[in-house]
Design a protein around this motif. Structure first.
Motif, PDB file in Angstrom:
ATOM      1  N   GLN A 156       2.070   6.242  -7.302  1.00  0.00           N
ATOM      2  CA  GLN A 156       0.973   6.952  -7.964  1.00  0.00           C
ATOM      3  C   GLN A 156       0.740   8.348  -7.401  1.00  0.00           C
ATOM      4  O   GLN A 156      -0.178   9.042  -7.834  1.00  0.00           O
ATOM      5  CB  GLN A 156      -0.321   6.139  -7.843  1.00  0.00           C
ATOM      6  CG  GLN A 156      -0.933   6.100  -6.437  1.00  0.00           C
ATOM      7  CD  GLN A 156      -1.811   7.282  -6.093  1.00  0.00           C
ATOM      8  OE1 GLN A 156      -2.687   7.653  -6.865  1.00  0.00           O
ATOM      9  NE2 GLN A 156      -1.576   7.882  -4.920  1.00  0.00           N
ATOM     10  N   ASP A 157       1.536   8.763  -6.458  1.00  0.00           N
ATOM     11  CA  ASP A 157       1.337  10.030  -5.746  1.00  0.00           C
ATOM     12  C   ASP A 157       0.984  11.172  -6.709  1.00  0.00           C
ATOM     13  O   ASP A 157       1.719  11.458  -7.650  1.00  0.00           O
ATOM     14  CB  ASP A 157       2.619  10.360  -4.977  1.00  0.00           C
ATOM     15  CG  ASP A 157       2.513  11.655  -4.192  1.00  0.00           C
ATOM     16  OD1 ASP A 157       1.382  12.077  -3.895  1.00  0.00           O
ATOM     17  OD2 ASP A 157       3.569  12.241  -3.887  1.00  0.00           O
TER      18      ASP A 157
ATOM     19  N   TYR B 165      -7.656  13.327  -8.840  1.00  0.00           N
ATOM     20  CA  TYR B 165      -6.368  13.159  -8.157  1.00  0.00           C
ATOM     21  C   TYR B 165      -6.590  12.870  -6.669  1.00  0.00           C
ATOM     22  O   TYR B 165      -5.927  12.009  -6.080  1.00  0.00           O
ATOM     23  CB  TYR B 165      -5.510  14.424  -8.299  1.00  0.00           C
ATOM     24  CG  TYR B 165      -5.161  14.821  -9.715  1.00  0.00           C
ATOM     25  CD1 TYR B 165      -5.109  13.884 -10.744  1.00  0.00           C
ATOM     26  CD2 TYR B 165      -4.875  16.155 -10.024  1.00  0.00           C
ATOM     27  CE1 TYR B 165      -4.784  14.264 -12.044  1.00  0.00           C
ATOM     28  CE2 TYR B 165      -4.547  16.539 -11.320  1.00  0.00           C
ATOM     29  CZ  TYR B 165      -4.510  15.588 -12.324  1.00  0.00           C
ATOM     30  OH  TYR B 165      -4.187  15.966 -13.607  1.00  0.00           O
ATOM     31  N   HIS B 166      -7.519  13.595  -6.083  1.00  0.00           N
ATOM     32  CA  HIS B 166      -7.807  13.420  -4.659  1.00  0.00           C
ATOM     33  C   HIS B 166      -8.344  12.024  -4.384  1.00  0.00           C
ATOM     34  O   HIS B 166      -7.923  11.356  -3.432  1.00  0.00           O
ATOM     35  CB  HIS B 166      -8.820  14.482  -4.206  1.00  0.00           C
ATOM     36  CG  HIS B 166      -9.244  14.336  -2.780  1.00  0.00           C
ATOM     37  ND1 HIS B 166     -10.504  13.906  -2.421  1.00  0.00           N
ATOM     38  CD2 HIS B 166      -8.577  14.551  -1.621  1.00  0.00           C
ATOM     39  CE1 HIS B 166     -10.598  13.872  -1.108  1.00  0.00           C
ATOM     40  NE2 HIS B 166      -9.446  14.258  -0.593  1.00  0.00           N
TER      41      HIS B 166
ATOM     42  N   ASN C 278       0.835  -1.207   0.000  1.00  0.00           N
ATOM     43  CA  ASN C 278       0.000   0.000   0.000  1.00  0.00           C
ATOM     44  C   ASN C 278       0.868   1.255   0.000  1.00  0.00           C
ATOM     45  O   ASN C 278       0.603   2.215  -0.739  1.00  0.00           O
ATOM     46  CB  ASN C 278      -0.917  -0.005   1.222  1.00  0.00           C
ATOM     47  CG  ASN C 278      -1.955   1.097   1.175  1.00  0.00           C
ATOM     48  OD1 ASN C 278      -2.818   1.124   0.297  1.00  0.00           O
ATOM     49  ND2 ASN C 278      -1.873   2.029   2.119  1.00  0.00           N
ATOM     50  N   TYR C 279       1.920   1.232   0.800  1.00  0.00           N
ATOM     51  CA  TYR C 279       2.818   2.384   0.900  1.00  0.00           C
ATOM     52  C   TYR C 279       3.576   2.620  -0.407  1.00  0.00           C
ATOM     53  O   TYR C 279       3.610   3.741  -0.937  1.00  0.00           O
ATOM     54  CB  TYR C 279       3.791   2.147   2.053  1.00  0.00           C
ATOM     55  CG  TYR C 279       4.898   3.166   2.181  1.00  0.00           C
ATOM     56  CD1 TYR C 279       4.629   4.535   2.180  1.00  0.00           C
ATOM     57  CD2 TYR C 279       6.225   2.754   2.322  1.00  0.00           C
ATOM     58  CE1 TYR C 279       5.655   5.460   2.309  1.00  0.00           C
ATOM     59  CE2 TYR C 279       7.252   3.674   2.457  1.00  0.00           C
ATOM     60  CZ  TYR C 279       6.965   5.024   2.447  1.00  0.00           C
ATOM     61  OH  TYR C 279       7.981   5.941   2.576  1.00  0.00           O
TER      62      TYR C 279
ATOM     63  N   SER D   1      -7.905   6.695  -1.942  1.00  0.00           N
ATOM     64  CA  SER D   1      -8.113   5.247  -2.022  1.00  0.00           C
ATOM     65  C   SER D   1      -7.040   4.509  -1.227  1.00  0.00           C
ATOM     66  O   SER D   1      -7.325   3.524  -0.533  1.00  0.00           O
ATOM     67  CB  SER D   1      -8.095   4.787  -3.483  1.00  0.00           C
ATOM     68  OG  SER D   1      -9.175   5.352  -4.195  1.00  0.00           O
ATOM     69  N   PHE D   2      -5.814   4.995  -1.311  1.00  0.00           N
ATOM     70  CA  PHE D   2      -4.726   4.379  -0.548  1.00  0.00           C
ATOM     71  C   PHE D   2      -4.833   4.720   0.932  1.00  0.00           C
ATOM     72  O   PHE D   2      -4.491   3.901   1.786  1.00  0.00           O
ATOM     73  CB  PHE D   2      -3.373   4.815  -1.120  1.00  0.00           C
ATOM     74  CG  PHE D   2      -3.064   4.165  -2.440  1.00  0.00           C
ATOM     75  CD1 PHE D   2      -2.464   2.917  -2.490  1.00  0.00           C
ATOM     76  CD2 PHE D   2      -3.399   4.783  -3.630  1.00  0.00           C
ATOM     77  CE1 PHE D   2      -2.195   2.297  -3.707  1.00  0.00           C
ATOM     78  CE2 PHE D   2      -3.137   4.182  -4.852  1.00  0.00           C
ATOM     79  CZ  PHE D   2      -2.536   2.929  -4.891  1.00  0.00           C
TER      80      PHE D   2
END
Length: 391
Positions: free
Chosen positions: A26-27, A234-235, A19-20, A240-241
């Motif tokens: 994808q940041d 984008y938000h 996840n990290y 989602s993560f």
């Protein structure tokens, strides 16, 4: 045997790591910053930014009587109002990410969790900057002043910007948030438990934000989509993560710790009950945010009195009476979203074995209803109409 370490639970460690690392890959921070810097209201003032049903006062008499140009503005004002609420939530998230990280860092092998939270806090700051930049520019262009937007604030204020509150309730809420911050910064279980509350709050956002992000994803020419629609996308991708993080921490990482004491369970359940209180209401004006509409009257009145609608005092108050004291499609949609949120919260809490029955069943939230909403509005409108109002 329960071990106070993540590395001995490789399945959980791998979930956190994936996840990290995927969130880092994808940041959307750079894209978010570039988009907010490039935003000019003049460039997209004549188009929708969200699906039509996500417009301020959608399905109410205001919407039904609005001209096409007024409907576009109501659609844009939904974006402004919605993300002004998200700003408030994310300010609190940044602080409690850090206090929770402090509570967890004392455990062996928890650095990865803390690094994950640091990344999320950085992303939240970019979100806040983008939302405030656009919302402020829009309101100044439309009204010459701020209505939904506000000055930067700390994490200890009421998270709901239109809440059923008063000075005493606000003081008590501030004291509770201070206390939880202190407790969670030195208690690994409560640090994890914060993410149960964050997960529930994010889950509500996810229900709406997925639909908002679809406007950009399904746009016939995404590269030409309005910047606010891009930022919604984008938000959503970042969040989602963040939701995954909340779920892993509140459902799985917490199992790596010692079982909670009676006191820890008590504090945790107070937090869940507080979340129910915050999400008790639903709004005819804005679907997807659980605002207390009587607190919103002044903002709606200002919009109706503005040059956009050009209503006089009597017309504005009469229109508000129609919108808030009678059933409408908009009210029904908001109530349905409220019920969907309750159902999803109950599923989320199925794995939280320390939750009280009132929290597992979301009994407090579920006790609200349309008849109760209408009764509240009729009383509140009578008081509002007797007050001296200002444009």
């Amino acid at each position: 045997m329960i071990n106070n370490t993540i590395s001995e639970n490789q399945k959980i460690y791998k979930k956190i790591y994936l996840n990290y690392t995927r969130n880092k890959q994808q940041d959307h921070t750079i894209l978010m910053d570039e988009a907010s810097q490039a935003f000019r209201y003049e460039d997209c003032k004549d188009e929708y930014w969200n699906p039509e049903e996500f417009s301020l006062l959608y399905g109410t008499p205001v919407w039904e009587q609005a001209t096409p140009s007024q409907r576009i503005i109501l659609n844009q004002l939904y974006w402004v109002a919605y993300y002004s609420q998200i700003v408030s939530a994310e300010i609190a998230t940044i602080f409690f990410n850090q206090t929770s990280a402090a509570g967890l860092y004392a455990q062996e092998d928890f650095r990865l969790v803390c690094d994950m939270l640091d990344l999320e806090s950085m992303q939240e700051r970019a979100h806040i900057h983008a939302f405030r930049t656009i919302s402020s520019q829009v309101e100044i262009a439309l009204f010459g002043r701020h209505i939904f937007t506000y000055a930067m604030r700390g994490p200890f204020t009421e998270t709901m910007i239109y809440a059923d509150t008063n000075d005493l309730k606000t003081w008590w809420k501030k004291l509770q948030l201070h206390c939880f911050g202190l407790l969670s910064s030195d208690n690994a279980f409560l640090a994890c438990q914060y993410f149960t509350v964050r997960g529930i709050r994010t889950l509500n956002g996810k229900l709406v934000q997925h639909k908002l992000s679809n406007y950009y994803q399904k746009h016939p020419h995404p590269e030409k989509a309005p910047i606010p629609a891009k930022i919604s996308y984008y938000h959503f991708m970042d969040e989602s993560f963040h939701f995954n993080s909340s779920t892993i921490l509140s459902h799985e990482v917490v199992k790596c710790l010692k079982p909670p004491t009676v006191f820890e369970q008590f504090v945790a359940n107070l937090g869940l009950r507080g979340c129910q209180r915050d999400h008790y209401h639903f709004s005819a004006a804005i679907n997807g945010i659980f605002w207390y509409d009587p607190a919103l009257y002044s903002a709606i009145y200002q919009i109706l009195r503005s040059s956009i609608f050009n209503m006089d005092d009597h017309e504005a108050k009469e229109m508000m009476q129609l919108c808030f004291s009678q059933e409408s499609e908009g009210l029904q949609r908001s109530y349905q979203t409220h019920r969907e949120a309750i159902a999803s919260y109950k599923v989320y809490l199925e794995k939280v074995d320390y939750a009280w029955k009132i929290n597992r069943e979301m009994s407090l939230m579920a006790s609200n209803s349309i008849p109760q909403y209408l009764a509240t509005q009729k009383k509140a409108l009578a008081l509002f109409n007797r007050k001296k109002t200002y444009e």
